[in-house]
Write a protein that holds these residues in place. Structure first.
Motif, PDB file in Angstrom:
ATOM      1  N   GLN A 267       0.826  -1.137  -0.014  1.00  0.00           N
ATOM      2  CA  GLN A 267      -0.134  -0.126   0.078  1.00  0.00           C
ATOM      3  C   GLN A 267       0.973   1.340   0.056  1.00  0.00           C
ATOM      4  OE1 GLN A 267      -3.099   0.676  -0.215  1.00  0.00           O
ATOM      5  NE2 GLN A 267      -3.982  -1.574  -0.390  1.00  0.00           N
ATOM      6  N   MET A 268       0.291   2.309  -0.325  1.00  0.00           N
ATOM      7  CA  MET A 268       1.085   3.720  -0.585  1.00  0.00           C
ATOM      8  C   MET A 268       0.374   4.722  -0.086  1.00  0.00           C
ATOM      9  SD  MET A 268       3.100   5.169  -3.811  1.00  0.00           S
ATOM     10  CE  MET A 268       3.857   6.631  -3.586  1.00  0.00           C
TER      11      MET A 268
ATOM     12  N   PHE B 116       0.107   8.925   0.139  1.00  0.00           N
ATOM     13  CA  PHE B 116       0.749  10.054  -0.569  1.00  0.00           C
ATOM     14  C   PHE B 116       0.882  11.504   0.342  1.00  0.00           C
ATOM     15  CE2 PHE B 116      -1.552   6.910  -3.176  1.00  0.00           C
ATOM     16  CZ  PHE B 116      -0.552   6.845  -4.450  1.00  0.00           C
ATOM     17  N   GLN B 117       1.582  12.444  -0.375  1.00  0.00           N
ATOM     18  CA  GLN B 117       1.856  13.534   0.378  1.00  0.00           C
ATOM     19  C   GLN B 117       0.663  14.421   0.419  1.00  0.00           C
ATOM     20  OE1 GLN B 117       4.781  15.894  -1.752  1.00  0.00           O
ATOM     21  NE2 GLN B 117       4.775  17.427  -0.430  1.00  0.00           N
ATOM     22  N   ASN B 118      -0.252  14.529  -0.431  1.00  0.00           N
ATOM     23  CA  ASN B 118      -1.216  15.263  -0.483  1.00  0.00           C
ATOM     24  C   ASN B 118      -2.376  14.714   0.247  1.00  0.00           C
ATOM     25  OD1 ASN B 118      -3.377  17.145  -0.763  1.00  0.00           O
ATOM     26  ND2 ASN B 118      -2.894  17.678  -2.957  1.00  0.00           N
TER      27      ASN B 118
ATOM     28  N   SER C 211      -5.637  14.559  -1.903  1.00  0.00           N
ATOM     29  CA  SER C 211      -6.086  13.720  -3.057  1.00  0.00           C
ATOM     30  C   SER C 211      -5.887  12.430  -3.074  1.00  0.00           C
ATOM     31  CB  SER C 211      -4.761  14.367  -3.919  1.00  0.00           C
ATOM     32  OG  SER C 211      -3.673  13.810  -3.603  1.00  0.00           O
ATOM     33  N   SER C 212      -5.615  11.766  -1.636  1.00  0.00           N
ATOM     34  CA  SER C 212      -5.386  10.261  -1.463  1.00  0.00           C
ATOM     35  C   SER C 212      -6.915   9.659  -1.527  1.00  0.00           C
ATOM     36  CB  SER C 212      -4.682  10.134  -0.342  1.00  0.00           C
ATOM     37  OG  SER C 212      -3.637  10.829  -0.143  1.00  0.00           O
ATOM     38  N   LEU C 213      -7.784  10.380  -1.418  1.00  0.00           N
ATOM     39  CA  LEU C 213      -9.191   9.761  -1.025  1.00  0.00           C
ATOM     40  C   LEU C 213     -10.004  10.314  -2.277  1.00  0.00           C
ATOM     41  CD1 LEU C 213      -9.536  10.541   2.758  1.00  0.00           C
ATOM     42  CD2 LEU C 213      -8.879   8.490   1.634  1.00  0.00           C
TER      43      LEU C 213
ATOM     44  N   PRO D 127     -12.721  11.960  -3.873  1.00  0.00           N
ATOM     45  CA  PRO D 127     -13.623  13.078  -3.477  1.00  0.00           C
ATOM     46  C   PRO D 127     -15.206  12.770  -3.614  1.00  0.00           C
ATOM     47  CG  PRO D 127     -12.749  13.679  -5.694  1.00  0.00           C
ATOM     48  CD  PRO D 127     -12.038  12.328  -5.072  1.00  0.00           C
ATOM     49  N   ARG D 128     -15.395  11.849  -4.286  1.00  0.00           N
ATOM     50  CA  ARG D 128     -16.994  11.679  -4.332  1.00  0.00           C
ATOM     51  C   ARG D 128     -17.451  10.621  -3.803  1.00  0.00           C
ATOM     52  NH1 ARG D 128     -18.810  14.946  -8.483  1.00  0.00           N
ATOM     53  NH2 ARG D 128     -16.971  16.082  -9.456  1.00  0.00           N
ATOM     54  N   MET D 129     -16.527  10.056  -2.797  1.00  0.00           N
ATOM     55  CA  MET D 129     -16.925   8.719  -1.993  1.00  0.00           C
ATOM     56  C   MET D 129     -16.673   8.968  -0.586  1.00  0.00           C
ATOM     57  SD  MET D 129     -14.773   5.423  -3.680  1.00  0.00           S
ATOM     58  CE  MET D 129     -15.366   4.936  -5.253  1.00  0.00           C
TER      59      MET D 129
ATOM     60  N   HIS E 148     -13.661  16.283   1.501  1.00  0.00           N
ATOM     61  CA  HIS E 148     -13.701  17.797   1.685  1.00  0.00           C
ATOM     62  C   HIS E 148     -14.089  18.321   2.917  1.00  0.00           C
ATOM     63  CE1 HIS E 148     -17.990  17.311   0.144  1.00  0.00           C
ATOM     64  NE2 HIS E 148     -18.361  18.244   0.966  1.00  0.00           N
TER      65      HIS E 148
ATOM     66  N   LYS F 281      -7.318   3.313   5.609  1.00  0.00           N
ATOM     67  CA  LYS F 281      -7.338   2.578   4.582  1.00  0.00           C
ATOM     68  C   LYS F 281      -6.381   1.581   3.797  1.00  0.00           C
ATOM     69  CE  LYS F 281      -8.383   3.472  -0.415  1.00  0.00           C
ATOM     70  NZ  LYS F 281      -8.307   4.428  -1.444  1.00  0.00           N
TER      71      LYS F 281
ATOM     72  N   ASP G  17      -4.156  11.623 -10.614  1.00  0.00           N
ATOM     73  CA  ASP G  17      -4.584  11.810  -9.353  1.00  0.00           C
ATOM     74  C   ASP G  17      -4.108  10.744  -8.502  1.00  0.00           C
ATOM     75  OD1 ASP G  17      -5.310  14.198  -9.596  1.00  0.00           O
ATOM     76  OD2 ASP G  17      -7.388  13.966  -9.533  1.00  0.00           O
ATOM     77  N   ASN G  18      -3.925  11.002  -6.961  1.00  0.00           N
ATOM     78  CA  ASN G  18      -3.254   9.878  -6.310  1.00  0.00           C
ATOM     79  C   ASN G  18      -4.561   8.753  -5.992  1.00  0.00           C
ATOM     80  OD1 ASN G  18      -0.872  10.822  -6.083  1.00  0.00           O
ATOM     81  ND2 ASN G  18      -1.199  12.237  -4.393  1.00  0.00           N
ATOM     82  N   TYR G  19      -5.821   9.349  -5.868  1.00  0.00           N
ATOM     83  CA  TYR G  19      -6.743   8.352  -5.439  1.00  0.00           C
ATOM     84  C   TYR G  19      -6.814   7.318  -6.421  1.00  0.00           C
ATOM     85  CZ  TYR G  19     -10.236  11.088  -7.955  1.00  0.00           C
ATOM     86  OH  TYR G  19     -11.153  11.897  -8.990  1.00  0.00           O
TER      87      TYR G  19
ATOM     88  N   ALA H 240      -4.215   4.946  -5.895  1.00  0.00           N
ATOM     89  CA  ALA H 240      -4.443   4.339  -4.741  1.00  0.00           C
ATOM     90  C   ALA H 240      -5.304   3.046  -5.099  1.00  0.00           C
ATOM     91  CB  ALA H 240      -5.162   5.086  -3.703  1.00  0.00           C
TER      92      ALA H 240
ATOM     93  N   LEU I 217      -3.608   0.360  -6.808  1.00  0.00           N
ATOM     94  CA  LEU I 217      -2.840  -0.428  -6.065  1.00  0.00           C
ATOM     95  C   LEU I 217      -3.741  -1.231  -5.241  1.00  0.00           C
ATOM     96  CD1 LEU I 217       0.184  -0.881  -5.574  1.00  0.00           C
ATOM     97  CD2 LEU I 217       0.207   0.773  -3.818  1.00  0.00           C
TER      98      LEU I 217
ATOM     99  N   LYS J  57     -19.650  23.022  -2.749  1.00  0.00           N
ATOM    100  CA  LYS J  57     -19.416  22.021  -1.882  1.00  0.00           C
ATOM    101  C   LYS J  57     -20.385  22.606  -0.596  1.00  0.00           C
ATOM    102  CE  LYS J  57     -15.027  20.138  -3.587  1.00  0.00           C
ATOM    103  NZ  LYS J  57     -13.866  20.121  -3.267  1.00  0.00           N
TER     104      LYS J  57
END
Lengths: 251, 269
Positions: A88-89, A91-93, A96-98, A100-102, A146, A160, B162-164, B167, B170, B269
């Motif tokens: 698993q990885m 990320f820095q931000n 942006s790792s998740l 956005p619409r979930m 958000h 996660k 994008d990172n997601y 992810a 992965l 939002k």
């Protein structure tokens, strides 16, 4: 004898641009053992994230190979994804790792559903267990990225990643966008994870974060590892001038 | 702007569009006069209680012709938007998602189509195919698909990195799941807003083609065709061109305002 989880051998990556080529990673080799943490340290642009990207399978290397659980990893094909199912990885931000619409629960569900046939109840209970482990509660399950702070997002990204108990966790500058208090908390969680047997590849430009967490440090400059050793050795008896400069800047 | 204000604005503008749809699609069944019936003795009558928008050179009721023509104008523009957005988006998504040779081929086709001024290209295609609404729809589709191909390609390329998404890969998500769960929901809003905002422009382009004699065939009451026919009587009976122009303006502004409200709603939002 320590068991090798990840072995990077003579890895190199060259990015070809219009008029010239850039050697982002140049003949890098290192090993990461089970339940240990290796820090890749260096200034921005030295190739740390490129290495993470290659190991995770997002970028193909120009040369060398990556062995994971004694299997040579492939790139950009169907088996590449399967070979990395226990990796698993983070990320820095954090935002942006998740997706956005979930919601948080939906995001965490994604870590499981492609490999396991868990019931919704089990997924939810596991999600709550990992959220609590990260210092959060079940009230976060129905929130959207958000609606969360950067620190909360990053802890959820870690939760996660832990859903399927990975063998290797790649952390790419995961504390860079967080304040000092949250940084300390995240490091504490990572120490707990390491103690539970998860191997961590910790990428950072900040040497001050490595002391408590990492067992080994590899210092990178211009795409090469210029010095690597046990953490105490690097921090107390750095051999290279560049490492000394990094230590001075961090402490 | 608060969410309730945005919802109110969107509701009001949607209501206006729904009212127009009812008027154009159900209205023709309740018209006081037959829109295609000519009566030379009643030619060029100014607006009155009997003909509220007056009559044209053949004595046809302008109000009835506007209502009957509205259905054609709105339907043809919706057909153009549906076809061009679906074709353009599919091509753009393929280019953005798969990249490589697909991206090169599709980008080159876009570049070739972009080499011509868009309306000139539509005129050329409609001119070659001949005068009919169907051919005008094909001609406008050949122009409008480029917008959606370019937009969807760039949106997919941006989201893919994008990172997601990384992810999700992965985590073992197959390409279909990545596309339908992550990429499509992220681009559909922007594409929909662009479609709604473009409807007004398509109605005008369709009217333009009809005005040039490349769209609707007589005696169809398509607004552009009617404006084209009535320009000879502008001094004598300005209400013909005026009311048709006003109808065109109201529908275009209605779609544009609805698109703007949708944009605010989706990006709020």
């Amino acid at each position: 004898m320590e068991k090798t989880i990840l072995s990077v051998k003579n890895l190199s990556k060259t990015f070809n641009q219009r008029n010239h080529s850039v050697d982002a990673v140049n003949d890098i080799s290192f090993d990461l053992y089970k339940g240990q943490c290796l820090a890749l340290v260096g200034e921005s642009g030295c190739g740390k994230s490129t290495i993470a990207s290659i190991i995770a399978g997002f970028t193909a290397p120009s040369g060398g190979c990556v062995m994971y659980h004694n299997t040579q990893l492939s790139f950009q094909n169907k088996s590449a994804q399967q070979q990395r199912s226990t990796m698993q990885m983070i990320f820095q931000n954090p935002l942006s790792s998740l997706a956005p619409r979930m919601s948080v629960l939906e995001n965490m569900k994604e870590a499981v559903i492609y490999h396991e046939k868990w019931s919704n109840e089990k997924i939810e209970s596991e999600a709550i267990r990992h959220l609590v482990r990260m210092g959060l509660s079940e009230k976060y399950l129905n929130r959207y990225p958000h609606q969360l702070s950067g620190g909360e997002c990053q802890r959820i990204a870690i939760a996660k990643a832990l859903m399927r108990q990975p063998d290797l966790l790649i952390c790419d500058e995961i504390t860079s966008n967080l304040d000092v208090c949250v940084q300390a908390e995240i490091i504490r969680y990572l120490i707990e994870l390491k103690q539970s047997g998860i191997s961590i590849l910790f990428i950072t430009h900040d040497l001050s974060l490595t002391g408590q967490l990492c067992d080994y440090i590899a210092v990178m400059k211009n795409g090469k590892i210029i010095e690597s050793n046990r953490t105490e050795e690097i921090l107390n008896h750095p051999k290279k001038e560049y490492t000394q400069t990094l230590i001075k800047a961090a402490f | 702007m608060s969410k309730s204000k945005i919802n109110k604005k969107l509701g009001f503008r949607l209501g206006f569009l729904i009212a127009l749809f009812f008027l154009f699609f159900i209205g023709p069944f309740f018209l006081p006069h037959e829109p295609f019936e000519t009566n030379i003795s009643q030619a060029f009558l100014p607006p009155s209680s009997q003909h509220i928008f007056g009559t044209d050179n053949l004595g046809r009721c302008i109000f009835c012709r506007i209502i009957a023509g509205g259905k054609i104008s709105v339907f043809t523009s919706l057909a153009v938007m549906t076809l061009s957005s679906v074709i353009g988006s599919i091509l753009g998504i393929i280019a953005g998602y798969y990249g490589g040779i697909w991206d090169k081929i599709i980008s080159d086709i876009i570049t070739v189509f972009q080499a011509f001024p868009s309306f000139v290209l539509a005129i050329a295609i409609a001119g070659i195919l001949g005068q009919s609404i169907k051919n005008a729809i094909i001609a406008l589709c050949a122009v409008y698909w480029i917008t959606y191909a370019k937009l969807s390609r760039s949106l997919v390329q941006q989201i893919r990195s994008d990172n997601y998404i990384k992810a999700a890969w992965l985590c073992g998500a197959p390409p279909t799941s990545i596309f339908f769960k992550y990429i499509l929901p992220s681009i559909i809003g922007s594409l929909f807003i662009t479609v709604v905002l473009d409807i007004g422009s398509v109605i005008l382009s369709m009217a333009g083609l009809s005005f040039l004699g490349l769209g609707a065939v007589r005696p169809t009451a398509e607004w552009g065709a009617v404006i084209s026919e009535s320009r000879n009587f502008m001094q004598q009976a300005p209400w013909i061109i005026g009311f048709n122009g006003l109808a065109l303006f109201l529908v275009v502004i209605g779609f544009n305002l609805f698109g703007e409200a949708m944009d605010e709603k989706i990006n709020c939002k």
